[in-house]
Design a protein around this motif. Structure first.
Motif, PDB file in Angstrom:
ATOM      1  N   VAL A   2      61.719  55.230  29.813  1.00  0.00           N
ATOM      2  CA  VAL A   2      63.125  54.908  29.586  1.00  0.00           C
ATOM      3  C   VAL A   2      63.205  53.486  29.046  1.00  0.00           C
ATOM      4  O   VAL A   2      62.715  52.545  29.675  1.00  0.00           O
ATOM      5  CB  VAL A   2      63.946  55.037  30.885  1.00  0.00           C
ATOM      6  CG1 VAL A   2      65.383  54.570  30.648  1.00  0.00           C
ATOM      7  CG2 VAL A   2      63.933  56.480  31.377  1.00  0.00           C
ATOM      8  N   LEU A  24      69.601  54.903  27.985  1.00  0.00           N
ATOM      9  CA  LEU A  24      70.619  55.067  29.022  1.00  0.00           C
ATOM     10  C   LEU A  24      71.891  54.338  28.599  1.00  0.00           C
ATOM     11  O   LEU A  24      72.299  53.343  29.201  1.00  0.00           O
ATOM     12  CB  LEU A  24      70.100  54.543  30.360  1.00  0.00           C
ATOM     13  CG  LEU A  24      70.887  54.926  31.631  1.00  0.00           C
ATOM     14  CD1 LEU A  24      71.153  56.418  31.673  1.00  0.00           C
ATOM     15  CD2 LEU A  24      70.135  54.472  32.875  1.00  0.00           C
ATOM     16  N   HIS A  75      59.906  58.583  21.117  1.00  0.00           N
ATOM     17  CA  HIS A  75      59.279  58.977  22.381  1.00  0.00           C
ATOM     18  C   HIS A  75      59.967  58.459  23.649  1.00  0.00           C
ATOM     19  O   HIS A  75      59.606  58.895  24.734  1.00  0.00           O
ATOM     20  CB  HIS A  75      57.816  58.510  22.387  1.00  0.00           C
ATOM     21  CG  HIS A  75      57.022  58.989  21.215  1.00  0.00           C
ATOM     22  ND1 HIS A  75      56.754  60.327  20.999  1.00  0.00           N
ATOM     23  CD2 HIS A  75      56.444  58.316  20.171  1.00  0.00           C
ATOM     24  CE1 HIS A  75      56.035  60.461  19.892  1.00  0.00           C
ATOM     25  NE2 HIS A  75      55.839  59.259  19.372  1.00  0.00           N
ATOM     26  N   CYS A  76      60.934  57.566  23.513  1.00  0.00           N
ATOM     27  CA  CYS A  76      61.579  56.998  24.710  1.00  0.00           C
ATOM     28  C   CYS A  76      62.972  57.583  24.913  1.00  0.00           C
ATOM     29  O   CYS A  76      63.655  57.963  23.959  1.00  0.00           O
ATOM     30  CB  CYS A  76      61.686  55.480  24.596  1.00  0.00           C
ATOM     31  SG  CYS A  76      60.117  54.608  24.710  1.00  0.00           S
ATOM     32  N   ASP A  77      63.388  57.646  26.171  1.00  0.00           N
ATOM     33  CA  ASP A  77      64.765  57.977  26.517  1.00  0.00           C
ATOM     34  C   ASP A  77      65.555  56.682  26.640  1.00  0.00           C
ATOM     35  O   ASP A  77      64.997  55.613  26.907  1.00  0.00           O
ATOM     36  CB  ASP A  77      64.820  58.758  27.826  1.00  0.00           C
ATOM     37  CG  ASP A  77      64.242  60.155  27.703  1.00  0.00           C
ATOM     38  OD1 ASP A  77      64.648  60.880  26.786  1.00  0.00           O
ATOM     39  OD2 ASP A  77      63.375  60.522  28.522  1.00  0.00           O
ATOM     40  N   LYS A 111      70.021  63.975  29.882  1.00  0.00           N
ATOM     41  CA  LYS A 111      68.697  64.254  29.321  1.00  0.00           C
ATOM     42  C   LYS A 111      67.592  63.712  30.227  1.00  0.00           C
ATOM     43  O   LYS A 111      66.565  64.379  30.452  1.00  0.00           O
ATOM     44  CB  LYS A 111      68.595  63.630  27.924  1.00  0.00           C
ATOM     45  CG  LYS A 111      67.258  63.875  27.235  1.00  0.00           C
ATOM     46  CD  LYS A 111      67.207  63.190  25.884  1.00  0.00           C
ATOM     47  CE  LYS A 111      65.828  63.382  25.231  1.00  0.00           C
ATOM     48  NZ  LYS A 111      65.733  62.653  23.932  1.00  0.00           N
ATOM     49  N   ILE A 112      67.782  62.508  30.760  1.00  0.00           N
ATOM     50  CA  ILE A 112      66.787  61.930  31.675  1.00  0.00           C
ATOM     51  C   ILE A 112      66.635  62.789  32.914  1.00  0.00           C
ATOM     52  O   ILE A 112      65.512  63.030  33.398  1.00  0.00           O
ATOM     53  CB  ILE A 112      67.195  60.488  32.054  1.00  0.00           C
ATOM     54  CG1 ILE A 112      67.045  59.564  30.841  1.00  0.00           C
ATOM     55  CG2 ILE A 112      66.348  59.969  33.215  1.00  0.00           C
ATOM     56  CD1 ILE A 112      67.562  58.163  31.071  1.00  0.00           C
ATOM     57  N   ASP A 122      72.739  60.778  27.570  1.00  0.00           N
ATOM     58  CA  ASP A 122      71.424  60.189  27.854  1.00  0.00           C
ATOM     59  C   ASP A 122      71.031  60.409  29.309  1.00  0.00           C
ATOM     60  O   ASP A 122      69.885  60.745  29.612  1.00  0.00           O
ATOM     61  CB  ASP A 122      71.431  58.689  27.544  1.00  0.00           C
ATOM     62  CG  ASP A 122      71.667  58.392  26.080  1.00  0.00           C
ATOM     63  OD1 ASP A 122      71.323  59.244  25.239  1.00  0.00           O
ATOM     64  OD2 ASP A 122      72.185  57.303  25.772  1.00  0.00           O
ATOM     65  N   MET A 143      57.086  59.979  31.244  1.00  0.00           N
ATOM     66  CA  MET A 143      58.437  59.747  30.740  1.00  0.00           C
ATOM     67  C   MET A 143      58.682  58.248  30.679  1.00  0.00           C
ATOM     68  O   MET A 143      58.310  57.513  31.602  1.00  0.00           O
ATOM     69  CB  MET A 143      59.491  60.402  31.636  1.00  0.00           C
ATOM     70  CG  MET A 143      60.905  60.340  31.063  1.00  0.00           C
ATOM     71  SD  MET A 143      62.178  60.908  32.207  1.00  0.00           S
ATOM     72  CE  MET A 143      62.329  59.478  33.254  1.00  0.00           C
ATOM     73  N   SER A 155      64.503  65.644  32.085  1.00  0.00           N
ATOM     74  CA  SER A 155      63.124  65.230  31.830  1.00  0.00           C
ATOM     75  C   SER A 155      62.363  64.981  33.125  1.00  0.00           C
ATOM     76  O   SER A 155      61.161  65.306  33.229  1.00  0.00           O
ATOM     77  CB  SER A 155      63.106  63.966  30.958  1.00  0.00           C
ATOM     78  OG  SER A 155      63.680  64.221  29.692  1.00  0.00           O
ATOM     79  N   THR A 175      71.541  60.011  36.431  1.00  0.00           N
ATOM     80  CA  THR A 175      70.198  60.429  36.023  1.00  0.00           C
ATOM     81  C   THR A 175      69.448  61.171  37.119  1.00  0.00           C
ATOM     82  O   THR A 175      68.533  61.951  36.820  1.00  0.00           O
ATOM     83  CB  THR A 175      69.350  59.211  35.610  1.00  0.00           C
ATOM     84  OG1 THR A 175      69.196  58.336  36.733  1.00  0.00           O
ATOM     85  CG2 THR A 175      70.004  58.465  34.471  1.00  0.00           C
TER      86      THR A 175
END
Length: 586
Positions: A328, A190, A186-188, A198-199, A195, A326, A202, A103
């Motif tokens: 997670v 892992l 709305h949340c990421d 993407k984080i 994933d 952001m 972000s 990440t």
């Protein structure tokens, strides 16, 4: 899933396979999941299997999934004995414990993945791989319905069916949002390599947005507020990696906005890392406090919007809303839809995971030849008090209605194999021998002779089942289960003629073909950033600090699945030490 690891001498045995053989030989449905519960069953049916024929064609083994459980099973299975087919929507194995490092660019994504076809290159003639997703298991017809991940599915051309003799479902688990409004939108998360990528994008987006000239200070503080929901190993390790990325790299590149950066961990429990030793949890909280990472314990997230996270205090009941840039979500795992559908077919409703017996056979699934391992399943240990009368009768060979210590000793090994909680209970009570357990229940009339009747025997073992616990949903458990089941399949024919399992306590005579699966916990790591880590080792050993971080490096490098990924991961670590992390948005 959460991923725990181990150190020292135990570390070298992790992927090599720990666990004694003892799985059922009838069917192979390996499922990677977690959960709990107990369903009654008959021991005699737990390992039933069709008799082999000398000229019979190879049995079909269908493996669903290429995660820790499925890959471990395939690596250790003698594929020449079976016709093996593998179904997975991804054509690679991912070393998921290093996802938090991906990440923030500490490790590149391709450094932790290994193509499935390359892993089984030497077994290619015995293993067929299809890149597809299983969306239905038909237990009655022993078929699975799949949809190609690369085919044209709009007109149905990507759908196909496969039949099996043994079904190996290693599908893992999905994210559990606990039906919290706004989490999915709305949340990421892992869970996968995608994933982590993407984080990473972000995080860079938040810094670039906060650097724009038309952004107010209030908006900058909101944009650069990174929230981690869940204080388990995954959430804590991601927060630590993110903090290192910020203080070691990004603040140098974005000096004008470094004062607005904030990291918060929201945990519903009273402490983070609550599955670790209390000393490790306290050490982690103290370190995060020094690093400026806010740890909000005792709060449960009730809803998430595009700019606010609303959480409720468990102690006072008040709701608090905090702006964020952001978020997670790493607050637990859930059941995949295909597993839920399969559970409904076989009568395992209202469960979080497929229930198996101690040989990893799926319960309520007789005749389907199914086993389940990993995160989509849970082993339901049989309680000794449910079988106490049969155990007593088996030990009472002279039918006297009482048991002597010698009679108990004669079957003690089989009892401990079949009901491992007996051994765990004696250890927890610091008992050196079964005699210590029996003495407390014997009446005055039997004190000298050390003879017990059925009621005294029940009394002696009445608290033993308190030690029944479910194994955690970790890579370590999944790997050991895959190893164990593969070993059982490799020697299936031999064990039919020479059983090596414990005596059957119920449902028949003779012995089980295999020893039951026994999970052996080898320890776990918690990287905490700043080149520090904490480790919980076998034997109640705890290690914390810089030396533990270097131990973490050595263990994780040694446990890579190939020399290619091992070299890539070590080179990524070296590059980070010399040049720092890459902040490019790709």
């Amino acid at each position: 899933m959460r991923f725990f690891f181990f150190t020292s001498r135990a570390a070298s045995r992790f992927l090599d396979g720990i666990g004694r053989p003892g799985v059922s030989t009838a069917a192979l449905l390996l499922t990677a999941a977690s959960g709990g519960g107990l369903v009654a069953y008959a021991d005699s049916a737990a390992e039933s299997a069709p008799e082999p024929s000398q000229n019979a064609p190879k049995k079909k083994v269908l493996v669903l999934g290429t995660g820790w459980a499925g890959t471990s099973f395939l690596k250790n299975l003698d594929c020449s004995q079976y016709e093996v087919k593998v179904i997975s929507p991804r054509n690679y194995f991912a070393f998921t414990p290093l996802l938090p490092s991906v990440t923030c660019g500490t490790v590149e994504p391709r450094s932790i993945i290994e193509p499935i076809r390359r892993m089984f290159e030497k077994k290619s003639k015995d293993v067929t791989f299809y890149e597809a997703e299983c969306f239905k298991i038909d237990a009655s017809k022993k078929t699975v319905h799949c949809r190609s991940a690369v085919g044209t599915n709009l007109d149905g051309n990507g759908d196909f069916m496969l039949d099996y003799d043994y079904l190996v479902v290693a599908l893992g688990a999905t994210v559990n949002t606990f039906n919290t409004p706004g989490v999915l939108e709305h949340c990421d998360f892992l869970k996968e390599v995608e994933d982590a990528q993407k984080i990473r994008r972000s995080v860079i987006d938040c810094f670039e947005k906060a650097s724009l000239p038309n952004i107010s200070e209030e908006e900058k503080r909101k944009t650069l507020h990174f929230v981690v929901i869940g204080g388990g190993p995954t959430g804590v390790e991601f927060a630590a990696e993110l903090h290192d990325f910020l203080v070691e790299d990004l603040v140098k590149l974005y000096p004008a906005i470094q004062e607005f950066v904030k990291i918060t961990i929201i945990q519903s429990g009273e402490h983070i890392l609550n599955m670790f030793d209390e000393r490790i949890a306290a050490f982690a909280e103290e370190k995060f406090q020094r690093d400026g990472i806010e740890v909000a314990t005792g709060f449960r997230v009730v809803r998430v919007s595009d700019d606010l996270i609303t959480m409720k205090s468990k102690s006072v009941g008040e709701e608090v809303s905090v702006p964020y840039g952001m978020a997670v979500w790493s607050a637990g795992i859930g059941t995949r839809p295909v597993i839920m559908d399969f559970m409904q077919q076989i009568g395992q409703t209202n469960r979080r995971a497929l229930a198996t017996n101690e040989w990893l056979r799926v319960r309520e699934c007789e005749g389907v030849y199914g086993y389940a391992i990993g995160d989509c399943a849970t082993v339901s240990q049989r309680k000794i008090m449910d079988d106490i009368s049969m155990v007593f009768k088996m030990a009472d060979k002279d039918n006297s209605g009482t048991l002597t210590l010698k009679e108990i000793y004669d079957v003690l090994e089989d009892i401990c194999l079949r009901y491992p909680q007996v051994e765990l209970y004696m250890k927890s009570m610091h008992m050196l021998d079964i005699a210590d357990l029996i003495k407390g229940a014997i009446g005055d009339a039997h004190k000298e002779s050390m003879v017990v009747n059925i009621e005294e025997f029940k009394k002696a073992l009445s608290h033993v089942d308190s030690q029944v616990k479910s194994a955690p949903a970790t890579a370590q458990v999944a790997s050991q289960q895959g190893n164990y089941l593969a070993e059982c399949f490799n020697k299936m024919d031999k064990c039919k003629e020479q059983p090596e399992g414990p005596l059957r306590m119920t449902g028949g005579s003779g012995r089980h073909f295999f020893r039951p699966f026994r999970y052996k916990h080898l320890g776990q790591f918690a990287p905490l950033g700043g080149e520090q880590a904490a480790a919980e080792l076998p034997g109640d050993w705890v290690s914390m600090g810089h030396s533990t971080q270097w131990l973490w490096y050595s263990v994780y490098a040694s446990k890579q699945v190939s020399w290619r990924t091992r070299v890539l991961v070590v080179s990524d670590w070296t590059r980070r030490f010399v040049f720092g992390r890459d902040s490019s948005r790709i």
